[in-house]
Design an enzyme around this catalytic site. Structure first.
Site, PDB file in Angstrom:
ATOM      1  N   TYR A  26      30.241  33.140  39.657  1.00  0.00           N
ATOM      2  CA  TYR A  26      30.122  34.024  38.500  1.00  0.00           C
ATOM      3  C   TYR A  26      29.714  33.232  37.268  1.00  0.00           C
ATOM      4  CZ  TYR A  26      30.683  37.688  35.166  1.00  0.00           C
ATOM      5  OH  TYR A  26      30.414  38.614  34.186  1.00  0.00           O
ATOM      6  N   GLN A  46      32.929  44.122  38.450  1.00  0.00           N
ATOM      7  CA  GLN A  46      32.061  44.681  39.492  1.00  0.00           C
ATOM      8  C   GLN A  46      31.357  43.574  40.278  1.00  0.00           C
ATOM      9  OE1 GLN A  46      32.132  45.511  36.320  1.00  0.00           O
ATOM     10  NE2 GLN A  46      30.128  45.702  35.359  1.00  0.00           N
ATOM     11  N   ASN A  84      35.678  36.580  31.286  1.00  0.00           N
ATOM     12  CA  ASN A  84      36.683  37.110  30.359  1.00  0.00           C
ATOM     13  C   ASN A  84      37.909  37.606  31.148  1.00  0.00           C
ATOM     14  OD1 ASN A  84      35.901  39.579  31.407  1.00  0.00           O
ATOM     15  ND2 ASN A  84      34.697  40.177  29.618  1.00  0.00           N
ATOM     16  N   THR A  91      39.048  31.289  26.953  1.00  0.00           N
ATOM     17  CA  THR A  91      39.240  29.854  26.784  1.00  0.00           C
ATOM     18  C   THR A  91      40.405  29.499  25.859  1.00  0.00           C
ATOM     19  OG1 THR A  91      37.931  27.856  26.524  1.00  0.00           O
ATOM     20  CG2 THR A  91      37.700  29.515  24.821  1.00  0.00           C
ATOM     21  N   GLN A 148      36.190  26.509  20.073  1.00  0.00           N
ATOM     22  CA  GLN A 148      36.731  27.316  21.169  1.00  0.00           C
ATOM     23  C   GLN A 148      36.874  28.773  20.733  1.00  0.00           C
ATOM     24  OE1 GLN A 148      37.120  26.225  24.437  1.00  0.00           O
ATOM     25  NE2 GLN A 148      35.908  24.712  23.362  1.00  0.00           N
ATOM     26  N   HIS A 185      34.137  31.510  21.377  1.00  0.00           N
ATOM     27  CA  HIS A 185      33.841  32.083  22.691  1.00  0.00           C
ATOM     28  C   HIS A 185      34.183  33.559  22.774  1.00  0.00           C
ATOM     29  CE1 HIS A 185      32.793  28.794  25.449  1.00  0.00           C
ATOM     30  NE2 HIS A 185      33.604  28.020  24.764  1.00  0.00           N
ATOM     31  N   GLU A 233      44.078  24.972  28.932  1.00  0.00           N
ATOM     32  CA  GLU A 233      42.838  24.759  29.692  1.00  0.00           C
ATOM     33  C   GLU A 233      42.186  23.440  29.244  1.00  0.00           C
ATOM     34  OE1 GLU A 233      39.705  27.296  28.452  1.00  0.00           O
ATOM     35  OE2 GLU A 233      38.366  26.661  30.057  1.00  0.00           O
ATOM     36  N   HIS A 234      42.039  23.293  27.932  1.00  0.00           N
ATOM     37  CA  HIS A 234      41.519  22.046  27.363  1.00  0.00           C
ATOM     38  C   HIS A 234      42.600  21.445  26.475  1.00  0.00           C
ATOM     39  CE1 HIS A 234      37.933  24.818  27.495  1.00  0.00           C
ATOM     40  NE2 HIS A 234      37.433  23.785  28.154  1.00  0.00           N
ATOM     41  N   ASP A 250      32.120  20.690  27.953  1.00  0.00           N
ATOM     42  CA  ASP A 250      31.482  21.983  28.224  1.00  0.00           C
ATOM     43  C   ASP A 250      30.090  21.790  28.825  1.00  0.00           C
ATOM     44  OD1 ASP A 250      33.548  23.568  27.371  1.00  0.00           O
ATOM     45  OD2 ASP A 250      32.797  23.803  25.330  1.00  0.00           O
ATOM     46  N   GLU A 260      64.535  27.897  69.291  1.00  0.00           N
ATOM     47  CA  GLU A 260      63.868  29.037  68.634  1.00  0.00           C
ATOM     48  C   GLU A 260      63.771  30.237  69.588  1.00  0.00           C
ATOM     49  OE1 GLU A 260      60.172  27.712  66.855  1.00  0.00           O
ATOM     50  OE2 GLU A 260      61.247  26.513  65.375  1.00  0.00           O
ATOM     51  N   HIS A 286      57.068  28.441  75.242  1.00  0.00           N
ATOM     52  CA  HIS A 286      56.413  27.320  74.555  1.00  0.00           C
ATOM     53  C   HIS A 286      56.673  26.020  75.315  1.00  0.00           C
ATOM     54  CE1 HIS A 286      55.808  30.094  71.284  1.00  0.00           C
ATOM     55  NE2 HIS A 286      55.297  29.151  70.503  1.00  0.00           N
TER      56      HIS A 286
HETATM   57  P1  NAD Z   1      31.812  37.951  30.891  1.00  0.00           P
HETATM   58  O1  NAD Z   1      30.561  37.873  31.699  1.00  0.00           O
HETATM   59  O2  NAD Z   1      32.990  37.227  31.384  1.00  0.00           O
HETATM   60  O3  NAD Z   1      32.235  39.469  30.726  1.00  0.00           O
HETATM   61  C1  NAD Z   1      31.311  40.473  30.517  1.00  0.00           C
HETATM   62  C2  NAD Z   1      31.669  41.636  31.414  1.00  0.00           C
HETATM   63  O4  NAD Z   1      32.999  42.085  31.110  1.00  0.00           O
HETATM   64  C3  NAD Z   1      30.804  42.828  31.269  1.00  0.00           C
HETATM   65  O5  NAD Z   1      29.694  42.721  32.141  1.00  0.00           O
HETATM   66  C4  NAD Z   1      31.731  43.957  31.677  1.00  0.00           C
HETATM   67  O6  NAD Z   1      31.513  44.280  33.007  1.00  0.00           O
HETATM   68  C5  NAD Z   1      33.120  43.403  31.544  1.00  0.00           C
HETATM   69  N1  NAD Z   1      33.897  44.182  30.573  1.00  0.00           N
HETATM   70  C6  NAD Z   1      33.784  44.169  29.239  1.00  0.00           C
HETATM   71  N2  NAD Z   1      34.666  45.041  28.697  1.00  0.00           N
HETATM   72  C7  NAD Z   1      35.344  45.616  29.711  1.00  0.00           C
HETATM   73  C8  NAD Z   1      36.389  46.585  29.804  1.00  0.00           C
HETATM   74  N3  NAD Z   1      36.917  47.140  28.702  1.00  0.00           N
HETATM   75  N4  NAD Z   1      36.848  46.939  31.010  1.00  0.00           N
HETATM   76  C9  NAD Z   1      36.343  46.372  32.132  1.00  0.00           C
HETATM   77  N5  NAD Z   1      35.334  45.454  32.100  1.00  0.00           N
HETATM   78  C10 NAD Z   1      34.857  45.077  30.910  1.00  0.00           C
HETATM   79  O7  NAD Z   1      31.382  37.496  29.432  1.00  0.00           O
HETATM   80  P2  NAD Z   1      32.199  37.341  28.067  1.00  0.00           P
HETATM   81  O8  NAD Z   1      32.872  38.618  27.704  1.00  0.00           O
HETATM   82  O9  NAD Z   1      31.266  36.705  27.096  1.00  0.00           O
HETATM   83  O10 NAD Z   1      33.348  36.334  28.375  1.00  0.00           O
HETATM   84  C11 NAD Z   1      33.122  35.035  28.797  1.00  0.00           C
HETATM   85  C12 NAD Z   1      34.471  34.439  28.885  1.00  0.00           C
HETATM   86  O11 NAD Z   1      34.431  33.285  29.701  1.00  0.00           O
HETATM   87  C13 NAD Z   1      35.083  34.024  27.557  1.00  0.00           C
HETATM   88  O12 NAD Z   1      36.377  34.557  27.485  1.00  0.00           O
HETATM   89  C14 NAD Z   1      35.136  32.522  27.653  1.00  0.00           C
HETATM   90  O13 NAD Z   1      36.197  31.986  26.942  1.00  0.00           O
HETATM   91  C15 NAD Z   1      35.326  32.373  29.134  1.00  0.00           C
HETATM   92  N6  NAD Z   1      35.020  31.063  29.668  1.00  0.00           N
HETATM   93  C16 NAD Z   1      36.031  30.458  30.326  1.00  0.00           C
HETATM   94  C17 NAD Z   1      35.830  29.233  30.891  1.00  0.00           C
HETATM   95  C18 NAD Z   1      36.956  28.625  31.669  1.00  0.00           C
HETATM   96  O14 NAD Z   1      36.701  27.706  32.429  1.00  0.00           O
HETATM   97  N7  NAD Z   1      38.173  29.090  31.534  1.00  0.00           N
HETATM   98  C19 NAD Z   1      34.576  28.610  30.813  1.00  0.00           C
HETATM   99  C20 NAD Z   1      33.546  29.267  30.144  1.00  0.00           C
HETATM  100  C21 NAD Z   1      33.775  30.509  29.573  1.00  0.00           C
END
Ligand code: NAD
Length: 445
Positions: A131, A195, A230, A253, A275, A278, A344-345, A378, A432, A437
């Site tokens: 992903y 999805q 997310n 993050t 951070q 994001h 995380e970091h 990153d 057992e 066995h």
């Molecule tokens: P994303 O691709 O994770 O999420 C977008 C998707 O979220 C949309 O396509 C939609 O399907 C879904 N969505 C949005 N609102 C929704 C709702 N109300 N209900 C259900 N689904 C919903 O992209 P983003 O939102 O930009 O988030 C990226 C995240 O990734 C950030 O939180 C960032 O901090 C995180 N991140 C984490 C790491 C890690 O290693 N922990 C690394 C990079 C990025």
């Protein structure tokens, strides 16, 4: 209102459990988001690509023509990639490849007596779904982190999913597509969020000519799903765990910074802001024993939040209950706090940072000293940026080759070696109440 709140732990002796409760956390956690993702998972499972198109329209604001990105689009994106960006991606991939090649596990073989041997060998999973987020920000760097780690592990089937973008005709971000093409990935889907996780876990059939026909397999199920996202992506991964393997829950993050009076407040503020940009749910936590540093960082945060591009998102993240400046008596108490937080970091900007880093048990990744900002990790450090969030670093690790590998134990005994242990084998089988066995061993002698 201050841009970030304070939590004062000075003069308090707290148990580990109390510390964990005292540390700021986002109210929208993975458990809370589960209710929102369950209907999405069920819909994709039932209706395949038709559901994927409807959900893209609902959540990404665009209905993709092609759920699977045509090969010509991948090639075109690579051809259009800016040369400087191409070099940057190549540098990132080279470093991540080197860092991950060193992680490859070795097979073991143990002799337990004449003719008695057990071995353990490591094999990559067959097919993975990777992903790459793309909601608020775009993450071609996550293509590098996921794909290179899987390739080094030896995975044969790699599929990438990333949300469709309105300004790219319902295809994922062009740089994400170019990064896939650059790394030799040809199976890419314009699918985001929960999805995408459902599609990888259960597979999906097509619904239109563009999918190859109604009911035709569009995406085969995978063995393991990895990648950041997310809170909805993290909740969906938790929900399908067991149907497939997942890496850690790499959700919104977090940065924890342990800093003393010697740290540069502007650098500390810059890293907290980096951070926070994001996600409004991102967490920025400073732990310090210096009131002077805390005050100077607050001042620099005001200035940086006012001038940075995503100022509104940054202010929301810094002002949220998941972010704070935590005041402690000394660096020792600070160490206990960051260990309980399991960020995380984790940045350590103190005297003796390297020695302190050795004593941290729980963190996704540790950034040591003044010249190792999180943004280095990153992109181009050679480490992986897909890291556990929400306290999962207490029990899980960041993405690496082991996320894509599993071990197989191999047992090989001769007749004599079996005979030498049959008596204890029978004793254990009888206790057992599983006498067959013991008989299976005795029948051979
Ligand atoms: P994303 O691709 O994770 O999420 C977008 C998707 O979220 C949309 O396509 C939609 O399907 C879904 N969505 C949005 N609102 C929704 C709702 N109300 N209900 C259900 N689904 C919903 O992209 P983003 O939102 O930009 O988030 C990226 C995240 O990734 C950030 O939180 C960032 O901090 C995180 N991140 C984490 C790491 C890690 O290693 N922990 C690394 C990079 C990025």
């Amino acid at each position: 209102m201050p841009v970030i709140s304070r939590i004062d732990l000075r003069g308090r002796t707290l148990t580990t459990a109390e510390l964990r409760r005292a540390i700021p956390r986002a109210p929208l956690d993975v458990a809370a988001a589960t209710g929102a993702v369950e209907p999405i998972l069920a819909d994709v499972r039932a209706r395949g690509a038709a559901a994927l198109r409807d959900l893209a329209e609902k959540f990404d604001g665009v209905r993709p023509t092609h759920v699977r990105v045509p090969a010509a689009e991948l090639e075109a994106a690579l051809a259009r990639l800016d040369p400087a960006l191409r070099s940057a991606l190549e540098l990132a991939a080279t470093r991540v490849r080197a860092g991950h090649t060193a992680q490859l596990p070795r097979a073991t073989s143990t002799d337990l007596g004449p003719g008695a041997q057990v071995r353990q060998r490591w094999v990559p999973v067959r097919r993975v779904g990777l992903y790459v987020p793309g909601g608020l920000a775009l993450y071609p760097s996550s293509v590098v982190m996921n794909v290179v780690a899987a390739q080094v592990a030896g995975v044969e089937g790699l599929a990438v999913a990333s949300p469709p973008q309105r300004d790219n005709g319902g295809l994922p971000d062009p740089t994400v597509l170019a990064a896939c093409a650059l790394l030799g990935v040809s199976e890419v889907y314009a699918v985001g969020g929960a999805q995408a996780v459902a599609m990888f876990a259960y597979g999906a059939v097509g619904s239109e000519e563009a999918d190859g026909g109604d009911g035709v397999e569009l995406c085969a199920p995978v063995d393991t799903i990895t990648g950041p996202g997310n809170i909805y992506v993290a909740a969906a991964k938790r929900a399908v765990r067991g149907v497939v393997g997942i890496d850690s829950e790499a959700g919104p993050t977090e940065i924890g910074i342990l800093a003393d009076a010697g740290a540069d407040p502007d650098h500390v503020a810059a890293d907290l802001v980096s951070q926070a940009e994001h996600d409004p749910n991102a967490a920025s936590v400073l732990v310090t024993d210096s009131l002077a540093l805390a005050a100077a960082v607050e001042e620099r945060l005001e200035a940086r939040a006012a001038s940075t591009k995503h100022g509104e998102r940054v202010r929301t993240a810094l002002g949220g209950p998941q972010s704070a400046i935590v005041l402690v008596d000394d660096v020792e108490q600070g160490l206990a706090v960051v260990d309980a937080y399991a960020a995380e970091h984790l940045e350590i900007q103190t005297a003796d940072a390297a020695a302190l880093a050795e004593r941290v048990r729980s963190a996704g990744a540790i950034f040591v000293g003044a010249y190792s900002p999180v943004s280095l990790g990153d992109y181009v450090a050679g480490s992986n940026h897909v890291l556990p969030t929400g306290g999962c670093a207490h029990f899980s690790s960041g993405l690496g080759v082991m996320s894509f590998m599993k071990s197989v134990q191999v047992i090989e005994y001769t007749r004599e070696a079996l005979a030498a242990v049959t008596e204890p084998l029978v004793a254990l089988a009888n206790v057992e109440d599983l006498p067959a066995h013991g008989e299976a061993a005795q029948a051979r002698l």
